[in-house]
Design a protein around this motif. Structure first.
Motif, PDB file in Angstrom:
ATOM      1  N   PHE A   1       0.847  -1.184   0.000  1.00  0.00           N
ATOM      2  CA  PHE A   1       0.000   0.000   0.000  1.00  0.00           C
ATOM      3  C   PHE A   1       0.887   1.239   0.000  1.00  0.00           C
ATOM      4  CE2 PHE A   1      -2.281  -3.385   2.068  1.00  0.00           C
ATOM      5  CZ  PHE A   1      -3.576  -3.268   1.596  1.00  0.00           C
ATOM      6  N   HIS A   2       0.577   2.202  -0.856  1.00  0.00           N
ATOM      7  CA  HIS A   2       1.212   3.514  -0.772  1.00  0.00           C
ATOM      8  C   HIS A   2       0.553   4.278   0.365  1.00  0.00           C
ATOM      9  CE1 HIS A   2       3.225   4.362  -4.869  1.00  0.00           C
ATOM     10  NE2 HIS A   2       4.126   4.291  -3.913  1.00  0.00           N
ATOM     11  N   ILE A   3       1.368   4.881   1.208  1.00  0.00           N
ATOM     12  CA  ILE A   3       0.889   5.808   2.224  1.00  0.00           C
ATOM     13  C   ILE A   3       1.430   7.164   1.796  1.00  0.00           C
ATOM     14  CG2 ILE A   3       0.867   6.456   4.644  1.00  0.00           C
ATOM     15  CD1 ILE A   3       1.562   3.569   5.313  1.00  0.00           C
ATOM     16  N   GLY A   4       0.562   8.005   1.287  1.00  0.00           N
ATOM     17  CA  GLY A   4       1.030   9.260   0.707  1.00  0.00           C
ATOM     18  C   GLY A   4       1.888   8.947  -0.500  1.00  0.00           C
ATOM     19  N   LYS A   5       2.890   9.789  -0.754  1.00  0.00           N
ATOM     20  CA  LYS A   5       3.777   9.583  -1.896  1.00  0.00           C
ATOM     21  C   LYS A   5       5.141   9.017  -1.512  1.00  0.00           C
ATOM     22  CE  LYS A   5       1.686  13.206  -4.655  1.00  0.00           C
ATOM     23  NZ  LYS A   5       1.898  14.433  -5.398  1.00  0.00           N
ATOM     24  N   ALA A   6       5.460   9.008  -0.218  1.00  0.00           N
ATOM     25  CA  ALA A   6       6.822   8.669   0.185  1.00  0.00           C
ATOM     26  C   ALA A   6       6.966   7.342   0.923  1.00  0.00           C
ATOM     27  CB  ALA A   6       7.383   9.790   1.064  1.00  0.00           C
ATOM     28  N   HIS A   7       5.854   6.694   1.276  1.00  0.00           N
ATOM     29  CA  HIS A   7       5.943   5.503   2.110  1.00  0.00           C
ATOM     30  C   HIS A   7       5.186   4.339   1.487  1.00  0.00           C
ATOM     31  CE1 HIS A   7       7.532   8.068   5.252  1.00  0.00           C
ATOM     32  NE2 HIS A   7       6.498   8.874   5.071  1.00  0.00           N
ATOM     33  N   VAL A   8       5.651   3.133   1.781  1.00  0.00           N
ATOM     34  CA  VAL A   8       4.966   1.911   1.354  1.00  0.00           C
ATOM     35  C   VAL A   8       4.772   1.030   2.584  1.00  0.00           C
ATOM     36  CG1 VAL A   8       5.090  -0.168  -0.061  1.00  0.00           C
ATOM     37  CG2 VAL A   8       5.895   1.996  -0.975  1.00  0.00           C
ATOM     38  N   LEU A   9       3.560   0.534   2.748  1.00  0.00           N
ATOM     39  CA  LEU A   9       3.222  -0.390   3.825  1.00  0.00           C
ATOM     40  C   LEU A   9       3.130  -1.784   3.227  1.00  0.00           C
ATOM     41  CD1 LEU A   9       2.126  -1.056   6.692  1.00  0.00           C
ATOM     42  CD2 LEU A   9      -0.150  -0.491   5.794  1.00  0.00           C
ATOM     43  N   ARG A  10       3.747  -2.735   3.880  1.00  0.00           N
ATOM     44  CA  ARG A  10       3.746  -4.123   3.407  1.00  0.00           C
ATOM     45  C   ARG A  10       3.121  -4.992   4.489  1.00  0.00           C
ATOM     46  NH1 ARG A  10       9.241  -7.338   2.400  1.00  0.00           N
ATOM     47  NH2 ARG A  10       9.494  -6.425   4.432  1.00  0.00           N
ATOM     48  N   LEU A  11       2.051  -5.699   4.130  1.00  0.00           N
ATOM     49  CA  LEU A  11       1.350  -6.562   5.078  1.00  0.00           C
ATOM     50  C   LEU A  11       1.277  -7.973   4.524  1.00  0.00           C
ATOM     51  CD1 LEU A  11      -1.663  -4.233   5.940  1.00  0.00           C
ATOM     52  CD2 LEU A  11       0.346  -4.681   7.344  1.00  0.00           C
TER      53      LEU A  11
END
Length: 64
Positions: free
Chosen positions: A27-37
């Protein structure tokens, strides 16, 4: 989930990324972060191992 665990990012837009992997959803969180689940329970031990080792690798002279 972000409201509870990452309040600083909770206001940012969240978008799922297309992924062909079998272990994680991204998942992109905003433009600068990626969440991996993890997608499945079998993927959790590998993530735990990664989280255990990453702090030990942070001082290596490598560009990330």
């Amino acid at each position: 989930m972000l409201d509870e665990h990452a309040q600083a990012w909770a206001h940012l837009p969240l978008h799922e990324l297309a992924s062909t992997g079998t272990d994680n959803r991204l998942f992109h969180i905003g433009k600068a972060h990626v969440l991996r689940l993890p997608k499945r329970a079998e993927a959790i031990p590998a993530l735990r191992k990664e989280l255990t080792w990453l702090p030990h690798l942070r001082d290596l002279p490598l560009a990330v």
